[in-house]
Design an enzyme around this catalytic site. Structure first.
Site, PDB file in Angstrom:
ATOM      1  N   GLY A  27      15.462  58.082  26.172  1.00  0.00           N
ATOM      2  CA  GLY A  27      14.123  57.816  26.676  1.00  0.00           C
ATOM      3  C   GLY A  27      13.465  59.042  27.260  1.00  0.00           C
ATOM      4  N   LEU A  29      10.563  60.130  26.381  1.00  0.00           N
ATOM      5  CA  LEU A  29      10.343  60.760  25.075  1.00  0.00           C
ATOM      6  C   LEU A  29       9.263  61.838  25.132  1.00  0.00           C
ATOM      7  CD1 LEU A  29      10.502  57.562  22.847  1.00  0.00           C
ATOM      8  CD2 LEU A  29      12.361  59.061  23.599  1.00  0.00           C
ATOM      9  N   HIS A  33      11.383  64.231  20.358  1.00  0.00           N
ATOM     10  CA  HIS A  33      11.934  62.932  19.935  1.00  0.00           C
ATOM     11  C   HIS A  33      11.057  62.313  18.844  1.00  0.00           C
ATOM     12  CE1 HIS A  33      13.441  62.945  24.261  1.00  0.00           C
ATOM     13  NE2 HIS A  33      14.544  62.739  23.599  1.00  0.00           N
ATOM     14  N   LYS A 148      18.574  69.545  16.732  1.00  0.00           N
ATOM     15  CA  LYS A 148      19.395  70.759  16.841  1.00  0.00           C
ATOM     16  C   LYS A 148      19.357  71.347  18.241  1.00  0.00           C
ATOM     17  CE  LYS A 148      19.057  72.631  12.178  1.00  0.00           C
ATOM     18  NZ  LYS A 148      18.589  73.791  11.398  1.00  0.00           N
ATOM     19  N   LYS A 149      18.405  70.909  19.063  1.00  0.00           N
ATOM     20  CA  LYS A 149      18.332  71.389  20.444  1.00  0.00           C
ATOM     21  C   LYS A 149      19.695  71.193  21.126  1.00  0.00           C
ATOM     22  CE  LYS A 149      16.517  71.645  24.770  1.00  0.00           C
ATOM     23  NZ  LYS A 149      17.464  70.807  25.481  1.00  0.00           N
ATOM     24  N   ASP A 150      20.353  70.050  20.850  1.00  0.00           N
ATOM     25  CA  ASP A 150      21.703  69.793  21.363  1.00  0.00           C
ATOM     26  C   ASP A 150      22.685  70.134  20.237  1.00  0.00           C
ATOM     27  OD1 ASP A 150      21.109  68.570  24.050  1.00  0.00           O
ATOM     28  OD2 ASP A 150      19.933  67.267  22.770  1.00  0.00           O
ATOM     29  N   SER A 186      13.590  66.592  28.073  1.00  0.00           N
ATOM     30  CA  SER A 186      13.199  65.670  29.143  1.00  0.00           C
ATOM     31  C   SER A 186      13.353  66.344  30.503  1.00  0.00           C
ATOM     32  CB  SER A 186      14.068  64.413  29.096  1.00  0.00           C
ATOM     33  OG  SER A 186      13.849  63.759  27.869  1.00  0.00           O
TER      34      SER A 186
END
Ligand code: PAF
Length: 281
Positions: A27, A29, A33, A148-150, A186
């Site tokens: 969440g 968002l 996202h 890809k951020k994570d 976030s």
């Protein structure tokens, strides 16, 4: 958009479909996202997002309680992006009893970088993602989209899907960035005004490290990471790591690794906010 809180309601909603395309989220968002939801849309016959702030992946001192919960705005954004089904289980729906069975990812991949600084994080992520997969994709298989951020999380999930032979295709979404280059997250919402201006220094440090990498000889390369860490510290950051790794397994890059096979990853705290970012090169 249909909203399902229980697993039973979700399964009923998905019964007519053969190939859901799924975007799991916690969440709060942002455009990153929403880009994943738009990317997922043509990949299935129904687009599903989930919102669940997963207690299992937070350490006791981390921000589980204060993690931003923005239900109304999240629903509006998902609806506008064309999401068909939102799975938003309450804790008691997803964890009706203590989750004593857990997924323990390969320590060689999961105990370094994020896993080193957030012990147990990838056990929590793998466990909830396995469970969300069972709820959303368990009847049919399907496609799941992860940002890809994570970067390390994406690799852990790919590995899990492969090792458990899950009938799920994992697709990667590119990192969305603000105009100045800061990766959308976030947790950017925690940044004060001055911190927000400074925050771009993390992506700039990664860019610089990637550029310097190909200009340096192997002996010089050894000093690039410590120099980059010192430069961030001098600006008031508390970095956890800034490091050049092989994309395929996140092991340290070697002299044999060719252009286009590497990724530079970083995690650093600015004030009370811990940011992560990465850059493939
Ligand atoms: O990336 C996230 O938002 C979370 O780690 C995920 C994949 C939704 C699991 O809780």
């Amino acid at each position: 958009m249909l909203i399902a809180h229980s697993i039973a309601d979700l399964r009923q909603a998905l019964a007519p479909y053969r190939h859901p395309a799924f975007v799991p989220t916690m969440g709060n968002l942002h455009d990153g996202h929403i880009a994943l939801v738009r990317q997922a849309k043509p990949l299935g016959d129904v687009t599903v997002a989930s919102i669940f702030v997963n207690r299992l992946q937070f350490l006791p001192h981390e921000d589980f309680d204060s993690y931003p919960r923005t239900w109304e705005a999240d629903c509006a954004q998902l609806q506008a992006a064309g999401c068909d089904v939102l799975f938003a289980p309450r804790e008691a729906d997803l964890y009706p009893e203590p989750q004593t069975f857990k997924v323990h990812p390969d320590p060689q991949l999961a105990d370094m970088l994020e896993g080193h600084f957030r012990p147990g994080f990838f056990v929590g992520v793998s466990t909830v993602v396995m469970k969300l997969f069972a709820c959303v994709l368990g009847q049919t298989g399907g496609t799941a989209v992860f940002g890809k951020k994570d970067y390390q999380q994406l690799l852990v999930i790919r590995h899990m899907v492969q090792q458990f032979a899950l009938p799920i295709k994992v697709i990667a979404g590119e990192t969305c960035r603000a105009a100045d280059g800061l990766a959308l997250s976030s947790r950017n919402g925690y940044l004060g005004l001055e911190e927000r201006q400074e925050a771009v220094a993390l992506s700039q440090a990664l860019k610089r490290l990637a550029q310097q990498w190909w200009m340096a000889n192997p002996a010089q390369r050894a000093s690039l990471e410590p120099q980059a860490l010192d430069a961030l510290r001098a600006r008031g950051w508390a970095p956890d790591y800034l490091t050049v790794r092989r994309r395929v397994d996140l092991m340290p890059a070697t002299a044999e690794d060719a252009e286009g096979t590497l990724v530079v990853l970083g995690a650093a705290r600015l004030g009370n906010t811990r940011l992560i970012d990465n850059l493939e090169f």
